[in-house]
Motif scaffolding. Structure first.
Motif, mmCIF file in Angstrom:
data_model
loop_
_atom_site.group_PDB
_atom_site.id
_atom_site.type_symbol
_atom_site.label_atom_id
_atom_site.label_comp_id
_atom_site.label_asym_id
_atom_site.label_seq_id
_atom_site.Cartn_x
_atom_site.Cartn_y
_atom_site.Cartn_z
ATOM 1 N N ALA A 1 -5.491 9.971 4.307
ATOM 2 C CA ALA A 1 -4.362 10.821 3.947
ATOM 3 C C ALA A 1 -3.981 11.718 5.125
ATOM 4 N N ALA A 2 -2.749 12.111 5.142
ATOM 5 C CA ALA A 2 -2.230 13.025 6.152
ATOM 6 C C ALA A 2 -1.287 13.993 5.442
ATOM 7 N N PHE B 1 2.612 10.722 2.414
ATOM 8 C CA PHE B 1 1.225 10.312 2.205
ATOM 9 C C PHE B 1 0.683 10.715 0.836
ATOM 10 N N GLU B 2 1.545 11.181 -0.066
ATOM 11 C CA GLU B 2 1.093 11.528 -1.418
ATOM 12 C C GLU B 2 0.494 10.317 -2.122
ATOM 13 N N GLY B 3 1.109 9.147 -1.954
ATOM 14 C CA GLY B 3 0.583 7.932 -2.574
ATOM 15 C C GLY B 3 -0.765 7.544 -2.017
ATOM 16 N N VAL B 4 -0.972 7.733 -0.718
ATOM 17 C CA VAL B 4 -2.262 7.434 -0.098
ATOM 18 C C VAL B 4 -3.325 8.375 -0.658
ATOM 19 N N SER C 1 10.587 14.723 -6.896
ATOM 20 C CA SER C 1 9.250 15.268 -6.686
ATOM 21 C C SER C 1 8.507 14.461 -5.629
ATOM 22 N N SER C 2 7.644 15.130 -4.889
ATOM 23 C CA SER C 2 6.781 14.421 -3.945
ATOM 24 C C SER C 2 5.406 14.182 -4.560
ATOM 25 N N ARG C 3 5.180 14.631 -5.810
ATOM 26 C CA ARG C 3 3.898 14.448 -6.493
ATOM 27 C C ARG C 3 3.923 13.174 -7.323
ATOM 28 N N VAL C 4 2.916 12.328 -7.122
ATOM 29 C CA VAL C 4 2.848 11.027 -7.786
ATOM 30 C C VAL C 4 2.923 11.155 -9.299
ATOM 31 N N ILE D 1 -2.528 -9.814 0.351
ATOM 32 C CA ILE D 1 -2.550 -9.364 1.738
ATOM 33 C C ILE D 1 -1.423 -8.350 1.874
ATOM 34 N N GLY D 2 -1.780 -7.131 2.264
ATOM 35 C CA GLY D 2 -0.785 -6.075 2.390
ATOM 36 C C GLY D 2 -0.760 -5.510 3.793
ATOM 37 N N HIS D 3 0.444 -5.365 4.340
ATOM 38 C CA HIS D 3 0.609 -4.780 5.670
ATOM 39 C C HIS D 3 1.231 -3.391 5.531
ATOM 40 N N SER D 4 0.720 -2.447 6.278
ATOM 41 C CA SER D 4 1.219 -1.082 6.322
ATOM 42 C C SER D 4 1.218 -0.479 4.912
ATOM 43 N N ALA D 5 2.342 0.025 4.446
ATOM 44 C CA ALA D 5 2.386 0.633 3.112
ATOM 45 C C ALA D 5 2.075 -0.385 2.025
ATOM 46 N N GLY D 6 2.321 -1.662 2.288
ATOM 47 C CA GLY D 6 1.995 -2.700 1.313
ATOM 48 C C GLY D 6 0.516 -2.744 0.984
ATOM 49 N N GLY D 7 -0.341 -2.286 1.891
ATOM 50 C CA GLY D 7 -1.774 -2.247 1.642
ATOM 51 C C GLY D 7 -2.154 -1.206 0.611
ATOM 52 N N TRP D 8 -1.658 0.018 0.771
ATOM 53 C CA TRP D 8 -2.023 1.033 -0.220
ATOM 54 C C TRP D 8 -1.251 0.843 -1.520
ATOM 55 N N ILE D 9 -0.061 0.263 -1.451
ATOM 56 C CA ILE D 9 0.667 -0.045 -2.685
ATOM 57 C C ILE D 9 -0.082 -1.125 -3.466
ATOM 58 N N SER D 10 -0.694 -2.073 -2.766
ATOM 59 C CA SER D 10 -1.524 -3.081 -3.431
ATOM 60 C C SER D 10 -2.716 -2.425 -4.113
#
Length: 112
Positions: A93-94, A99-102, A21-24, A52-61
């Motif tokens: 989001a895009a 970008f489902e997680g974002v 699934s692409s849905r969180v 400190i999160g870079h790229s996807a690490g930022g929204w995962i944080s």
């Protein structure tokens, strides 16, 4: 490299879907392997850390800081973290499954 290929082949949704699934809210619950030290179980004084999160690490944080369930698991990391710095993180989001997680994390209120 072989592990990566096996993971890719065994994911029912391919690389754009987690667990089919692409849905969180439909992600499978996955428990980490191994053992991890937990701050509440330590004997040293209770201290909070900065993330400190870079790229996807930022929204995962941001997911880690949330008290909402993400893919069936709630992390409540905000009680262990005093600040978050993100660098090059996609906060807008895009379209598309990447970008489902974002989109999910943007439903959270931004702390002041």
């Amino acid at each position: 490299l072989w592990d990566t290929w096996i993971d890719f082949r065994s994911n029912p949704g391919g690389i754009l879907k987690v667990g089919g699934s692409s849905r969180v809210d439909e992600y499978p619950v996955v428990e980490p392997r191994g053992t991890f030290r937990h701050p509440e179980l330590e004997t040293f004084p209770k201290k909070r850390v900065a993330l400190i999160g870079h790229s996807a690490g930022g929204w995962i944080s941001r997911v880690y800081l949330s008290s909402r369930g993400y893919g069936g698991k709630t992390y409540n990391g905000s009680k262990y973290v005093h600040s978050l710095v993100t660098l090059g993180t996609p906060h807008a989001a895009a379209p598309g499954p990447a970008f489902e997680g974002v989109s999910w994390v943007n439903q959270e209120d931004v702390p002041v």
